[in-house]
Design an enzyme around this catalytic site. Structure first.
Site, mmCIF file in Angstrom:
data_model
loop_
_atom_site.group_PDB
_atom_site.id
_atom_site.type_symbol
_atom_site.label_atom_id
_atom_site.label_comp_id
_atom_site.label_asym_id
_atom_site.label_seq_id
_atom_site.Cartn_x
_atom_site.Cartn_y
_atom_site.Cartn_z
ATOM 1 N N LYS A 206 0.805 -1.256 0.080
ATOM 2 C CA LYS A 206 0.222 0.142 -0.011
ATOM 3 C C LYS A 206 0.930 1.198 0.303
ATOM 4 O O LYS A 206 0.723 2.296 -0.798
ATOM 5 C CB LYS A 206 -1.065 0.040 1.195
ATOM 6 C CG LYS A 206 -1.954 1.120 1.372
ATOM 7 C CD LYS A 206 -2.882 0.925 2.545
ATOM 8 C CE LYS A 206 -3.566 2.397 2.653
ATOM 9 N NZ LYS A 206 -4.667 2.041 3.726
ATOM 10 N N GLU A 212 10.257 -4.790 4.584
ATOM 11 C CA GLU A 212 10.508 -6.202 4.232
ATOM 12 C C GLU A 212 10.340 -6.298 2.725
ATOM 13 O O GLU A 212 10.749 -7.163 1.891
ATOM 14 C CB GLU A 212 9.523 -7.000 5.061
ATOM 15 C CG GLU A 212 9.759 -6.998 6.520
ATOM 16 C CD GLU A 212 9.303 -5.741 7.246
ATOM 17 O OE1 GLU A 212 8.769 -4.736 6.821
ATOM 18 O OE2 GLU A 212 8.845 -6.146 8.463
ATOM 19 N N GLY A 267 -5.032 -1.853 5.070
ATOM 20 C CA GLY A 267 -4.595 -3.023 4.563
ATOM 21 C C GLY A 267 -5.005 -4.159 4.800
ATOM 22 O O GLY A 267 -5.023 -5.137 3.927
ATOM 23 N N ARG A 268 -5.576 -4.621 6.062
ATOM 24 C CA ARG A 268 -6.058 -5.751 6.509
ATOM 25 C C ARG A 268 -7.356 -6.167 5.578
ATOM 26 O O ARG A 268 -8.140 -7.027 5.818
ATOM 27 C CB ARG A 268 -6.351 -5.974 7.639
ATOM 28 C CG ARG A 268 -7.038 -5.063 8.571
ATOM 29 C CD ARG A 268 -6.639 -5.000 10.036
ATOM 30 N NE ARG A 268 -6.957 -3.916 10.662
ATOM 31 C CZ ARG A 268 -6.563 -2.682 10.632
ATOM 32 N NH1 ARG A 268 -5.421 -2.455 10.339
ATOM 33 N NH2 ARG A 268 -7.034 -1.746 11.593
ATOM 34 N N GLU A 353 -5.695 -6.614 14.775
ATOM 35 C CA GLU A 353 -5.185 -5.304 14.428
ATOM 36 C C GLU A 353 -6.387 -4.377 14.603
ATOM 37 O O GLU A 353 -6.144 -3.060 14.562
ATOM 38 C CB GLU A 353 -4.567 -5.569 13.256
ATOM 39 C CG GLU A 353 -3.234 -4.719 12.793
ATOM 40 C CD GLU A 353 -2.631 -4.823 11.410
ATOM 41 O OE1 GLU A 353 -1.684 -5.652 11.451
ATOM 42 O OE2 GLU A 353 -3.133 -4.179 10.727
ATOM 43 N N HIS A 384 -5.810 -33.412 18.711
ATOM 44 C CA HIS A 384 -4.556 -34.019 19.361
ATOM 45 C C HIS A 384 -3.694 -33.205 19.910
ATOM 46 O O HIS A 384 -2.616 -33.876 20.304
ATOM 47 C CB HIS A 384 -4.216 -35.092 18.020
ATOM 48 C CG HIS A 384 -5.043 -35.753 17.378
ATOM 49 N ND1 HIS A 384 -5.268 -37.260 17.768
ATOM 50 C CD2 HIS A 384 -6.242 -35.527 16.453
ATOM 51 C CE1 HIS A 384 -6.413 -37.606 17.016
ATOM 52 N NE2 HIS A 384 -6.852 -36.645 16.376
ATOM 53 N N LYS A 512 7.389 -0.339 12.261
ATOM 54 C CA LYS A 512 8.218 -0.100 10.960
ATOM 55 C C LYS A 512 9.301 0.965 11.435
ATOM 56 O O LYS A 512 10.363 0.859 11.127
ATOM 57 C CB LYS A 512 7.196 0.475 10.093
ATOM 58 C CG LYS A 512 6.260 -0.637 9.515
ATOM 59 C CD LYS A 512 5.218 -0.108 8.342
ATOM 60 C CE LYS A 512 4.417 -1.242 7.903
ATOM 61 N NZ LYS A 512 3.369 -0.905 6.860
HETATM 62 C C1 G6Q Z 1 -2.764 -3.849 7.831
HETATM 63 C C2 G6Q Z 1 -1.460 -3.238 8.328
HETATM 64 C C3 G6Q Z 1 -0.366 -4.075 7.716
HETATM 65 C C4 G6Q Z 1 0.181 -3.712 6.278
HETATM 66 C C5 G6Q Z 1 1.428 -4.010 6.221
HETATM 67 C C6 G6Q Z 1 1.906 -3.935 4.787
HETATM 68 O O1 G6Q Z 1 -3.806 -3.436 8.065
HETATM 69 O O2 G6Q Z 1 -1.406 -2.043 8.359
HETATM 70 O O3 G6Q Z 1 -0.336 -5.324 7.968
HETATM 71 O O4 G6Q Z 1 -0.668 -4.384 5.536
HETATM 72 O O5 G6Q Z 1 2.387 -3.524 7.288
HETATM 73 O O6 G6Q Z 1 2.000 -2.670 4.496
HETATM 74 P P1 G6Q Z 1 2.218 -2.088 2.961
HETATM 75 O O7 G6Q Z 1 0.948 -2.549 2.159
HETATM 76 O O8 G6Q Z 1 2.200 -0.533 3.083
HETATM 77 O O9 G6Q Z 1 3.534 -2.726 2.563
#
Ligand code: G6Q
Length: 548
Positions: A206, A212, A267-268, A353, A384, A512
């Protein structure tokens, strides 16, 4: 005390809880032959049985009062109409616009967002059709065989969960890979298997600044260029999904090869946006639209049904009942369907989150519990392992049991055995096993007298442990879409009752920032002294021992 705790509906529930807690579900079932009919409903192709919960009709009436009093209905309308309910980021919350199949205008800042939503969808469909048909190829003219999504968190968990769950619907030629972690192992072991001529990389971020993802993307680009030796081939093999066109082009991806989404998609909640590109490629337009359709059906249900018949509302209220009145602090998700193995991990992010907050919308610290720890794995494996604690441990853990009725291509007796376990477990959690039953069993096994007396307390199961059962006819894109939307809206309901902002994630932002600062310490020679003694000590231990 907060407004919530002093409200009449909450106070009534506190009193009611005192009457309910000694009651046993066994007795509630015995007293009411209609209990299953009374406490079950169907929506979006999902059958939902909540009769094995520690509730009576009065409980539900009081919980619906709580929903009314906390303005759940009004807030649903506010979300769907594009109001900026994410107040700490001043953003609308409009994942629902991304599956708004009736295409009614949804206005943000005076602009109907639907035309741009539909334009990106069309671009995704055209692109995915071309990949699937083999019309769009790699630099040597060969059809793509491997799609690598590089992204993390919300830019990974939804697509990976869905591509795993819907393998039966995926394109035969395509293998999907997901690279998220930065430890290098994942990206290196994934790349080892690939042929650059037939691999497409999707860089999904996003912000397009996530360390990462950008690090993995650079490693993938280097791997590609080392083998191909010509920068101009990047255009055919790397595409981006982002809200940040500038960063995409700085990375070296032509913005013509970028699929856009917007800041009002959290994001989620972004699998419905262009973040779903790997899903669209894998499933194709028809099945991808079916996924959206399933979610849309649940959206319509959520928006239009009265609280008493509203599945996400009921589910959300039951969660509040256990978390705030019974003191449950975790929620187990137990899918009895291997295809849904990644679903608990996906929900973990979605729920934790969103509602893992301790400050309310007015900036005050809450004086009640909010989102639970969400956890789980394939249910049959859990039986199990950790189910022992669920049956006889000292903590109350509400469980969602999820299964499908049809299991195409699975030979018998697998499905029958799987489902026998599914039903047996919810029954056992509800009924338990009392002393008389344990003694009868031991008598039958020939264990009597003092030997029996010694064993009895260990073999008693209290039962009275709440479960929801969700049955899906068959795990299809449409049903999965409805299931995901059900949980999204359940989380919305709970966030509304707790009066928290379910749509920001400052805890993620913190991670971050912190890592960036310490990265500098790790690459600066000499002793690090700028942190607390423990952090300094650990960093210096690492610096002394890391091979250079
Ligand atoms: C989601 C969070 C988080 C995010 C990641 C990746 O709601 O904010 O999981 O999606 O940190 O972020 P980017 O898409 O910006 O790389």
């Amino acid at each position: 005390m907060s407004k919530l705790l002093t409200s009449p509906a909450w106070q009534a529930l506190v009193e009611h809880h005192k009457q309910i807690s000694p009651l046993h579900l066994r007795d509630l079932f015995a007293q009411d032959p209609q209990r299953f009919e009374r406490f079950s409903l169907e929506s979006g192709g999902l059958f939902f049985d909540y009769s094995k919960n520690r509730i009576t009709e009065e409980t539900m009436t009081l919980l619906f009062d709580l929903a009314r009093q906390t303005g759940v209905t009004e807030r649903i309308q506010r979300m769907f109409s594009g109001e900026k309910i994410n107040i700490t980021e001043n953003r609308a919350v409009l994942h629902v616009a991304l599956r708004n199949l009736d295409k009614n205008p949804i206005v943000v800042d005076g602009e109907d967002v639907m035309p741009k939503v539909n334009a990106v969808k069309e671009k995704m469909f055209q692109f995915s059709d071309e990949i699937r048909s083999g019309e769009r190829t790699g630099y040597t003219g060969k059809a793509f065989t491997d799609i690598v999504n590089i992204g993390i968190g919300g830019s990974d968990l939804g697509p990976v969960m869905i591509c795993n769950a819907l393998k039966n619907f995926g394109h035969q030629r395509l293998t999907m890979h997901f690279v998220s972690t930065v430890d290098g192992d994942q990206v290196v072991s994934t790349l080892k298997k690939l042929n650059p001529e037939t691999t497409l990389f999707i860089i999904a971020s996003k912000t397009f600044t996530t360390q990462e993802t950008i690090t993995n993307a650079r490693t993938a680009r280097k791997w590609f260029l080392d083998r191909v030796g010509n920068e101009s081939h990047i255009a055919k093999h790397f595409v981006a999904v982002s809200t940040n066109a500038k960063a995409v082009s700085e990375f070296g991806i032509d913005t013509n090869n970028m699929f856009e989404f917007w800041d009002w998609v959290g994001g989620r909640y972004s699998l419905w946006s262009a973040i779903g590109l790997p899903i669209a490629i894998y499933l194709g337009k028809h099945d991808y639209q079916d996924l959206l359709h399933g979610a849309y059906t649940m959206d319509e249900h959520f928006k239009n049904k009265p609280l008493e018949q509203n599945l996400p509302v009921i589910m959300g209220l039951l969660g509040v009942w256990y978390i705030n009145f019974f003191g449950a602090n975790t929620q187990l998700i137990s899918p009895y369907n291997q295809a849904l193995q990644r679903f608990p991990a996906y929900l973990q992010q979605l729920d934790m989150e969103s509602n893992g907050k301790t400050v309310d919308l007015d900036g005050n610290r809450v004086d009640y519990h909010t989102g639970p720890v969400v956890w789980g794995d394939a249910g049959i494996n859990g039986q199990h392992a950790y189910y022992q604690m669920l049956h006889q441990g000292s903590q109350l853990v509400p469980i969602d049991f999820i299964a499908s009725v049809e299991h195409p291509d699975i030979p018998e007796p697998h499905s029958t055995i799987l489902m026998a376990n599914y039903f047996a477990q919810t029954e056992a959690f509800m009924r338990g096993k009392n002393e008389a039953e344990v003694r009868a069993e031991l008598d039958k096994a020939g264990i009597t007298g003092t030997a029996q007396d010694a064993l009895v307390p260990h073999k008693i199961f209290e039962g009275n442990r709440p479960t929801n059962s969700i049955l899906i006819q068959r795990l299809t894109p449409r049903r999965l879409g409805a299931l995901i939307a059900l949980y999204e809206h359940k989380i919305f309901v709970q966030g509304t009752i707790w009066n928290v902002n379910s749509y920001d994630q400052w805890g993620v932002e913190l991670g971050k920032q912190l890592a960036k600062a310490i990265e500098g310490d790790l690459t600066t020679p000499g002793l690090t002294t700028s942190h607390d003694a423990s952090t300094n000590g650990l960093i210096n231990y690492y610096k002394r021992n890391v091979p250079r």
